[in-house]
Design a protein around this motif. Structure first.
Motif, PDB file in Angstrom:
ATOM      1  N   CYS A 143      21.543 -20.715 -29.232  1.00  0.00           N
ATOM      2  CA  CYS A 143      21.436 -20.077 -30.222  1.00  0.00           C
ATOM      3  C   CYS A 143      20.826 -20.824 -31.525  1.00  0.00           C
ATOM      4  O   CYS A 143      20.747 -21.931 -31.712  1.00  0.00           O
ATOM      5  CB  CYS A 143      23.123 -20.182 -30.812  1.00  0.00           C
ATOM      6  N   TYR A 182      20.035 -10.634 -31.456  1.00  0.00           N
ATOM      7  CA  TYR A 182      20.697 -11.875 -31.381  1.00  0.00           C
ATOM      8  C   TYR A 182      22.009 -12.353 -32.133  1.00  0.00           C
ATOM      9  O   TYR A 182      22.801 -13.001 -31.740  1.00  0.00           O
ATOM     10  CB  TYR A 182      19.731 -13.265 -31.545  1.00  0.00           C
ATOM     11  N   THR A 208      24.803 -12.300 -29.898  1.00  0.00           N
ATOM     12  CA  THR A 208      25.193 -13.514 -29.125  1.00  0.00           C
ATOM     13  C   THR A 208      26.029 -14.616 -29.840  1.00  0.00           C
ATOM     14  O   THR A 208      26.155 -15.623 -29.068  1.00  0.00           O
ATOM     15  CB  THR A 208      23.865 -14.232 -28.764  1.00  0.00           C
ATOM     16  N   HIS A 235      26.327 -15.368 -23.903  1.00  0.00           N
ATOM     17  CA  HIS A 235      24.961 -14.708 -23.932  1.00  0.00           C
ATOM     18  C   HIS A 235      24.764 -13.781 -22.764  1.00  0.00           C
ATOM     19  O   HIS A 235      23.970 -13.074 -22.468  1.00  0.00           O
ATOM     20  CB  HIS A 235      23.948 -15.857 -23.856  1.00  0.00           C
TER      21      HIS A 235
END
Length: 286
Positions: free
Chosen positions: A135, A217, A220, A225
């Motif tokens: 991340c 993203y 996530t 993920h």
């Protein structure tokens, strides 16, 4: 970087990790949509323990309002979360806030440059994972793109029937785009590294193939993920791969590289292997 896939679940992930994902998603859905969970705050942790392919323990830590009794929290979690997902819970050890109310699970104690634990983002600690967080990293760095590609390839190989579970390991070093280490192995110890030659593990090729420059993203930030088919490294677009150690495999492709690199789709080696690619996806800025 490591990538793993198994036929153990339809998500191609270890069963305890998938159960933990389902429990966390259910908690979040109830917090948002069910008035009975008005007391729950947006932070929870779930641990699932497995022994000899049997789930033996589930622990849930919930951050919640101070005026909700502990026995009510336990009752609601059992009736609305654990039993609907686990089914028969006889013999299952269930712990909900075993040390009392879970407090301080917000930015005051959870902030930092690393973000959430890499184990939670990948395979729940059941499978090896790298030391760098995923991340917050740019997909231009192999810390992120390499992890996604390793998972993508491991999942492809399992889907193809090469093995019931596959672990892919890839390593990079500064100043060199090609990986310095590349290995694939099945759970029964079979060396599958010879099947990796049709994949391009250069970060630039991974970004192109998986179209990683798009703003994808935010999803996530929770639930990990892997396992969500909306992510390009989880999707499947079938192409035929033949001629590698006598194996025929159905390999998933999102987008193909556009350069004639030794590992690119236009190289003679890949053409000889019978690999066919779709049109490369467009690349958008971050």
């Amino acid at each position: 970087m490591h990538g793993y896939a198994t036929r153990e679940t339809r998500e191609f992930l270890p069963r305890p990790y998938v159960i933990a994902q389902h429990l966390v998603r259910k908690l979040d859905q109830l917090r948002v949509n069910d008035p009975a969970f008005f007391w729950m705050k947006p932070h929870a942790k779930v641990t699932v323990v497995s022994s000899k392919h049997k789930i033996t323990q589930v622990t849930i830590l919930l951050d919640h309002a101070s005026d909700i009794p502990a026995n009510e929290v336990l009752r609601l979690c059992l009736e609305r979360v654990i039993e609907p997902i686990m089914g028969d819970i006889s013999g299952l050890e269930v712990r909900v806030n075993p040390y009392g109310a879970f407090r301080g699970g917000e930015f005051v104690t959870g902030s930092g440059s690393t973000g959430r634990k890499t184990a939670q983002d990948t395979y729940g600690g059941l499978i090896p994972h790298g030391v760098s967080a995923i991340c917050g990293k740019s997909p231009c760095l192999p810390d992120r793109s390499g992890v996604y590609m390793a998972r993508f390839v491991a999942k492809d190989l399992v889907r193809s029937g090469v093995a019931d579970n596959v672990l892919v390991n890839v390593g990079y070093t500064g100043g060199r785009e090609e990986p310095t280490f590349l290995q694939a192995q099945s759970g029964d110890g079979k060396n599958l590294s010879g099947l990796l030659g049709v994949y391009d593990f250069r970060p630039s090729a991974i970004i192109e193939r998986l179209d990683l420059r798009r703003p994808i993203y935010q999803r996530t930030a929770s639930y990990g993920h892997f396992g969500d088919e909306q992510f390009p490294w989880e999707r499947r677009e079938t192409l035929q791969m033949t001629g590698v150690e006598g194996t025929t495999a159905m390999v998933d492709s999102v987008a193909g590289p556009v350069t004639s690199h030794p590992h690119s789709t236009s190289s003679p080696a890949r053409k000889a292997a019978g690999v066919r690619w779709g049109t490369p996806a467009s690349c958008h800025p971050l």
